[in-house]
Design a protein around this motif. Sequence first.
Motif, PDB file in Angstrom:
ATOM      1  N   TYR A 286     -22.797  72.454  47.168  1.00  0.00           N
ATOM      2  CA  TYR A 286     -23.945  73.000  47.243  1.00  0.00           C
ATOM      3  C   TYR A 286     -24.770  72.727  48.661  1.00  0.00           C
ATOM      4  CZ  TYR A 286     -28.952  74.479  46.253  1.00  0.00           C
ATOM      5  OH  TYR A 286     -30.079  74.981  46.224  1.00  0.00           O
TER       6      TYR A 286
ATOM      7  N   SER B 178     -37.699  73.720  40.778  1.00  0.00           N
ATOM      8  CA  SER B 178     -37.382  73.206  39.211  1.00  0.00           C
ATOM      9  C   SER B 178     -38.703  73.051  38.641  1.00  0.00           C
ATOM     10  CB  SER B 178     -36.934  71.774  39.155  1.00  0.00           C
ATOM     11  OG  SER B 178     -36.599  71.404  40.551  1.00  0.00           O
TER      12      SER B 178
ATOM     13  N   ALA C  56     -32.460  78.978  44.114  1.00  0.00           N
ATOM     14  CA  ALA C  56     -31.390  78.536  42.941  1.00  0.00           C
ATOM     15  C   ALA C  56     -31.510  77.080  42.562  1.00  0.00           C
ATOM     16  CB  ALA C  56     -29.892  78.989  43.218  1.00  0.00           C
ATOM     17  N   ALA C  57     -31.947  76.470  43.621  1.00  0.00           N
ATOM     18  CA  ALA C  57     -32.002  75.029  43.591  1.00  0.00           C
ATOM     19  C   ALA C  57     -32.683  74.612  42.156  1.00  0.00           C
ATOM     20  CB  ALA C  57     -32.870  74.431  44.703  1.00  0.00           C
ATOM     21  N   GLY C  58     -33.855  75.458  41.774  1.00  0.00           N
ATOM     22  CA  GLY C  58     -34.581  75.218  40.588  1.00  0.00           C
ATOM     23  C   GLY C  58     -33.548  75.014  39.456  1.00  0.00           C
ATOM     24  N   LEU C  59     -32.684  76.147  39.267  1.00  0.00           N
ATOM     25  CA  LEU C  59     -31.927  76.174  38.297  1.00  0.00           C
ATOM     26  C   LEU C  59     -31.009  75.229  38.267  1.00  0.00           C
ATOM     27  CD1 LEU C  59     -31.569  80.046  37.692  1.00  0.00           C
ATOM     28  CD2 LEU C  59     -32.572  78.541  36.235  1.00  0.00           C
ATOM     29  N   ILE C  60     -30.363  75.123  39.452  1.00  0.00           N
ATOM     30  CA  ILE C  60     -29.392  73.909  39.643  1.00  0.00           C
ATOM     31  C   ILE C  60     -29.692  72.698  39.242  1.00  0.00           C
ATOM     32  CG2 ILE C  60     -27.835  72.994  41.230  1.00  0.00           C
ATOM     33  CD1 ILE C  60     -27.827  75.769  42.511  1.00  0.00           C
ATOM     34  N   THR C  61     -31.157  72.371  39.516  1.00  0.00           N
ATOM     35  CA  THR C  61     -31.263  71.088  39.045  1.00  0.00           C
ATOM     36  C   THR C  61     -31.932  71.072  37.439  1.00  0.00           C
ATOM     37  OG1 THR C  61     -32.436  70.943  41.333  1.00  0.00           O
ATOM     38  CG2 THR C  61     -33.424  69.435  39.587  1.00  0.00           C
ATOM     39  N   VAL C  62     -32.391  71.935  36.928  1.00  0.00           N
ATOM     40  CA  VAL C  62     -32.803  71.878  35.669  1.00  0.00           C
ATOM     41  C   VAL C  62     -31.593  72.054  34.372  1.00  0.00           C
ATOM     42  CG1 VAL C  62     -34.511  73.046  33.868  1.00  0.00           C
ATOM     43  CG2 VAL C  62     -35.162  72.771  36.251  1.00  0.00           C
ATOM     44  N   ILE C  63     -30.815  72.822  34.994  1.00  0.00           N
ATOM     45  CA  ILE C  63     -29.674  73.336  33.751  1.00  0.00           C
ATOM     46  C   ILE C  63     -28.928  71.915  33.430  1.00  0.00           C
ATOM     47  CG2 ILE C  63     -27.497  74.492  33.467  1.00  0.00           C
ATOM     48  CD1 ILE C  63     -28.950  76.824  34.720  1.00  0.00           C
ATOM     49  N   PRO C  64     -28.411  71.446  34.594  1.00  0.00           N
ATOM     50  CA  PRO C  64     -27.643  70.086  34.246  1.00  0.00           C
ATOM     51  C   PRO C  64     -28.431  68.976  33.347  1.00  0.00           C
ATOM     52  CG  PRO C  64     -27.826  70.053  36.414  1.00  0.00           C
ATOM     53  CD  PRO C  64     -28.279  71.570  36.039  1.00  0.00           C
TER      54      PRO C  64
END
Lengths: 188, 511
Positions: free
Chosen positions: A22, A42, B33-41
């Motif tokens: 990414y 986030s 998408a950085a938000g989701l990519i950070t939060v999901i994991p």
Amino acid sequence: MALVGVLNALGCFSIWGLFPIYFKILHQVSALEVLAHRIVWSVAVLLALILWQGQGQALLTAIRDPRRLRFYLGTTLLISVNWLLYIWAVQNNRILEASLGYYINPLVNVVLGVLFLRERLNPYRWSAVAIAAVGVLILLMGHGVFPWISLALALSFGSYGLLRKKDGHAAMLGLCVETGKACAWRPG
Amino acid sequence: MAPVALLFLLALAAQGSGAFGTRDETTDLLLVAAGLITVIPLLMFLEAGRRLPLSTVGLIQYLTPTLQFLLAVVIYREDFTAIHLAAFGCIWLALVLYTADAWLHQRRRGVPGFTSAGAGFGSVRLFRCGANGHRHEATHQENPVRHSRIADSDRHPFRCGNRQLGRCWTPKAFDVGLQRLLAIGLLIAIILFAGLFHSVSRPLHLISRGLHEQDPRILDSLASEPTEFGELARLIDDFYQQRQHLNAEIQERRQTERQLRLFSSAIEQSANLVMITDQKGTIEYVNPKFVQVTGYTEAEVIGANPRILRSGRTPREHYEHLWRTITAGGEWRGELHNRRKDGTLFWESTSIAPLRDEAGIITHFVAIKEDIPHRKRIEAALHASELKYRNVFATIGDALFLIDNRDGRILTVNPAACKLYGYSRKELLALKDIDLAASPTIDAELPRTESRRLTDRSSRRLTDRSHRSKNGTVFPVDIWVRHFSYKGHTITVAAIRDIRHKRSRSEKSSV
């Protein structure tokens, strides 16, 4: 239930492990900017989640406590430094060093535990730390370069873990306050 | 941190230097998408922590750096040297040791420091395996009967009632576990050594073989690897290539040098005078012959102008024409009357040509001169001799003929011959010797045929022959014959004297 846990663990650790892809795609965006986007988006997602789960009140309580807020400021800074370093390392073709940093993270935790929590180590753990130190020394001697990225990554994450250990707050809330350092704290 | 980050992004956007919204849509999408990519994991991590013992999570966590490691080495081809391998080997070994220890300890005792880290683990229960067979303590009282049946020698760890604590270890089970651990360690060691062989021993072998056999092709497969040995192979390859180039260049230079030496000695030892000037005419080089002929030393002429050689006997136009010709790129040939250092004059036959560089621009002029005093002297002597004999030829009273001996054609006549026979010179040159005889008998050809018997430098007199003039008058003549060789064939010289007067005088005297 254990299977769900294992799948979750595999999922999150895989995603973290594949993060370099990414960041590599975003290599033309500066590391600081990527970090800023990560934080902002986030927080947006987490706020939505917290409100959806009806924990808005708990969040407010957490924020209103100034001691706790100071504490969160510390953890937030640590995790931000960690993320920034990681993004920077990936974008500067130093994934290998980042990898080393995450490998030695548990061992750095042990050392931090000894230093700050006065934990006692058995011989196995001592030798594990010693062998890892030899590994770092090999890098230092062999390439003449101190693997500062690895150590900084491990230290920032380890200190973060150390601080978190002292606070037993609900994880998601903690995370939210950290990523958000929410509405109460303003610069200046 | 969010306000800070937000302010930072807004500032960037205000400056117009932010990435968001200024690049393609993919970038924007990825940033959002950085938000989701950070939060999901993170959520997954919390969920895993809630459902799994920390020891398990502690094992699975190595997936992250392992994937990073593979990405770095396999996909992004970061430098991975033997040093890296050794360092990573150490770290891995340390982790095996640490993790095995942590895992076993937690399983045996439950380490509070370890388990309290996650908030999702609920209440922590301790279970101690005592050495004396009382392996359960007050914290775990649901099923004491079942636990009492378990002996130290049981090979398998038993399951206690609480799912969260998982399995508990008897001493025997612990030993079995330790053996398994050793086996895993051995496996890792084997993998490590295989890696070492692949990344150290094999390339070393290839390199030593490539160097020994002096064959860079052996190193081709190695040269593409991003390791120290790959670098070494590339360097060796470069070295071989450079050596090859160097050898070729040395050969070429030797060839050039040999040729240059040849040219140089040809010029140095030339019997001709050689002078090289720059494009302005300043002398840069003269050969030894030049020094010998002109009397100037090398030091005196180098840097000087060829003007120093001028005697003043060659007209100015001559030099102007010379200079015009060579500056226009042409070659000039001619003779110059020059002066030596000691003031004496000499003739030289000169050819001057321009030298051009790769761009075709004239850089130098080369003059090759031949010292011609001897030739000039001969020429002058010849000229004088010719003059003498021409005058003799013209003024002598007898008729003189040069006759080609092959067919009797008349080649040259003197004015006396024209006068005697009444023909013009042109008419005589169109005739043959027999045309002049009074009767076309064999007798007429006599001077020629006679000459055959004559040796060079001897002459013979033929008396009382009858010749006929243009107007038909027949008159007696005496002939002196001589011959010489010219261009491979014989020429007859005939001197013819009219003896009419002599005869009439003798007739008178006889009368």
